[in-house]
Design an enzyme around this catalytic site. Structure first.
Site, PDB file in Angstrom:
ATOM      1  N   ASP A  52       0.843  -1.202   0.000  1.00  0.00           N
ATOM      2  CA  ASP A  52       0.000   0.000   0.000  1.00  0.00           C
ATOM      3  C   ASP A  52       0.880   1.254   0.000  1.00  0.00           C
ATOM      4  OD1 ASP A  52       0.876  -0.153   2.613  1.00  0.00           O
ATOM      5  OD2 ASP A  52      -1.119  -0.014   3.530  1.00  0.00           O
ATOM      6  N   SER A  53       2.209   1.061   0.063  1.00  0.00           N
ATOM      7  CA  SER A  53       3.141   2.167  -0.149  1.00  0.00           C
ATOM      8  C   SER A  53       2.915   2.787  -1.524  1.00  0.00           C
ATOM      9  CB  SER A  53       4.593   1.681  -0.018  1.00  0.00           C
ATOM     10  OG  SER A  53       4.816   0.544  -0.827  1.00  0.00           O
ATOM     11  N   ASP A  91      -1.026  -6.273  -0.303  1.00  0.00           N
ATOM     12  CA  ASP A  91      -1.157  -5.614   0.989  1.00  0.00           C
ATOM     13  C   ASP A  91      -2.623  -5.226   1.190  1.00  0.00           C
ATOM     14  OD1 ASP A  91       0.235  -4.778   3.196  1.00  0.00           O
ATOM     15  OD2 ASP A  91       1.148  -3.035   2.240  1.00  0.00           O
ATOM     16  N   LYS A 120      -1.035  -9.547   2.853  1.00  0.00           N
ATOM     17  CA  LYS A 120      -0.305  -9.086   4.042  1.00  0.00           C
ATOM     18  C   LYS A 120      -1.221  -8.170   4.834  1.00  0.00           C
ATOM     19  CE  LYS A 120       3.098  -5.868   3.907  1.00  0.00           C
ATOM     20  NZ  LYS A 120       2.531  -4.827   4.784  1.00  0.00           N
ATOM     21  N   GLU A 122      -1.331  -5.794   8.755  1.00  0.00           N
ATOM     22  CA  GLU A 122      -0.530  -5.237   9.844  1.00  0.00           C
ATOM     23  C   GLU A 122      -1.198  -5.505  11.191  1.00  0.00           C
ATOM     24  OE1 GLU A 122       0.204  -1.083   9.128  1.00  0.00           O
ATOM     25  OE2 GLU A 122       0.953  -1.435   7.098  1.00  0.00           O
ATOM     26  N   GLU A 189       9.352  -4.343  10.435  1.00  0.00           N
ATOM     27  CA  GLU A 189       9.744  -3.039   9.884  1.00  0.00           C
ATOM     28  C   GLU A 189      10.157  -2.088  11.006  1.00  0.00           C
ATOM     29  OE1 GLU A 189       6.925  -1.224   7.209  1.00  0.00           O
ATOM     30  OE2 GLU A 189       8.090   0.642   7.089  1.00  0.00           O
TER      31      GLU A 189
HETATM   32  O1  KIV Z   1       3.519  -1.158   1.684  1.00  0.00           O
HETATM   33  C1  KIV Z   1       4.685  -1.553   1.689  1.00  0.00           C
HETATM   34  O2  KIV Z   1       5.475  -1.284   0.780  1.00  0.00           O
HETATM   35  C2  KIV Z   1       5.110  -2.361   2.821  1.00  0.00           C
HETATM   36  C3  KIV Z   1       6.566  -2.662   2.938  1.00  0.00           C
HETATM   37  C4  KIV Z   1       7.294  -1.463   3.364  1.00  0.00           C
HETATM   38  C5  KIV Z   1       6.818  -3.819   3.831  1.00  0.00           C
HETATM   39  O3  KIV Z   1       4.319  -2.739   3.619  1.00  0.00           O
END
Ligand code: KIV
Length: 283
Positions: A52-53, A91, A120, A122, A189
């Site tokens: 989600d970055s 994510d 993924k 969190e 992280e």
């Molecule tokens: O969203 C992302 O890119 C991430 C990584 C930094 C692990 O969660």
């Protein structure tokens, strides 16, 4: 003619754990589009994380909170089209799994239908029930502890987490709880390397570090950081390319050529049937 290139053997969820047992590192990079997915896949990157970055590095958002399922699914489909070997992890965006277990499972299913092999999410112990339900629904889940960007409001920024002994113990407990709930790998992280080493030693599943030191079972970086497209980059980033000046120079050269009339040339133009040779040759 059949291709003589042997088909790449896909990297799978069970192989993550096998890698750890063999003491072999796992490589992971973020990818958000078909071109970089294809290049990273060809380069042999094991896991492509559709992070989600993307909200920050692709869309210029100040944080990841506004990313939604539509953006994530669009990116997952693009990455899927570019990758043949890498394991694709989607994510789950903020809000897509925090409100209820049912919503989380539903959105994870959407990610797998779009082409991801895993999702993924969190968070620590509060995610146990959700992870168990996902695993029951045959959805491989990667955990994410430490500096969890979707918790930026609670954390008050992007500082390194779990430096204090009590916070370190809490993170260790969270990591064990996630493993017991069924995650197949765990992103660590922004935590001290000593803590990441303890978590890595304690778990049977692999840890994937970002800003967590060299003792994790694998590493992940945001592609734009590694390629030199973000400025400034955090301390933990190593730049493997400096693409910003290259891209800027290419755009400047293009502007120069368009302005001067040097682009497009005749050889870069289409021609009407029977156009005079002199016209065709010019340029
Ligand atoms: O969203 C992302 O890119 C991430 C990584 C930094 C692990 O969660």
């Amino acid at each position: 003619m059949p291709s003589t290139t042997p088909a790449a053997v896909p990297f799978t969820v069970p192989q993550c754990r096998e890698r750890k047992h063999r003491g072999e590192k796992i490589t992971c990079l973020t990818a958000y589009d078909v071109s970089t997915a294809r290049l990273f896949d060809e380069a042999g990157v094991d896991i492509l994380l559709v992070g989600d970055s993307l909200g920050m590095v692709v869309a210029g958002m100040p944080d990841t909170l506004a990313v939604g399922m539509a953006e994530m699914l669009f990116a997952v489909r693009a990455v899927r089209r570019g990758a043949t070997r890498a394991l694709i992890v989607a994510d789950l965006p903020f809000g897509s799994y925090q409100t209820s277990v049912a919503a989380g499972v539903r959105n994870a299913v959407r990610c797998l239908k779009a082409g991801a092999s895993a999702v993924k999410l969190e968070g620590g112990q509060p995610r146990r029930r959700l992870i168990r339900r996902m695993v029951e629904a045959e959805i491989p889940v990667m955990g994410h502890l430490g500096l969890t960007p979707q918790a930026v409001r609670r954390m008050g920024g992007y500082a390194v987490q779990a430096r204090a002994p009590e916070a370190a113990e809490a993170l260790l407990e969270d990591a064990q709880a996630l493993e017991e709930a069924g995650v197949f790998a765990l992103v660590l992280e922004g935590i001290p390397r000593e803590l990441a080493a303890r978590v890595t030693a304690r778990l049977a599943i692999p840890t994937i570090g970002i800003g967590a030191g060299p003792d994790c079972d694998g590493q992940v970086l945001v592609a734009h950081d590694l390629l030199g497209l973000t400025d400034p980059a955090p301390k933990f980033v190593r730049r493997y390319a400096d693409l910003a000046p290259t891209i800027r120079a290419a755009a400047q050269a293009y502007c120069r050529d368009v302005t001067s009339g040097a682009f497009p040339a005749d050889r870069e133009s289409y021609h009407a049937p029977g156009a005079p040779v002199a016209v065709r040759a010019r340029g």
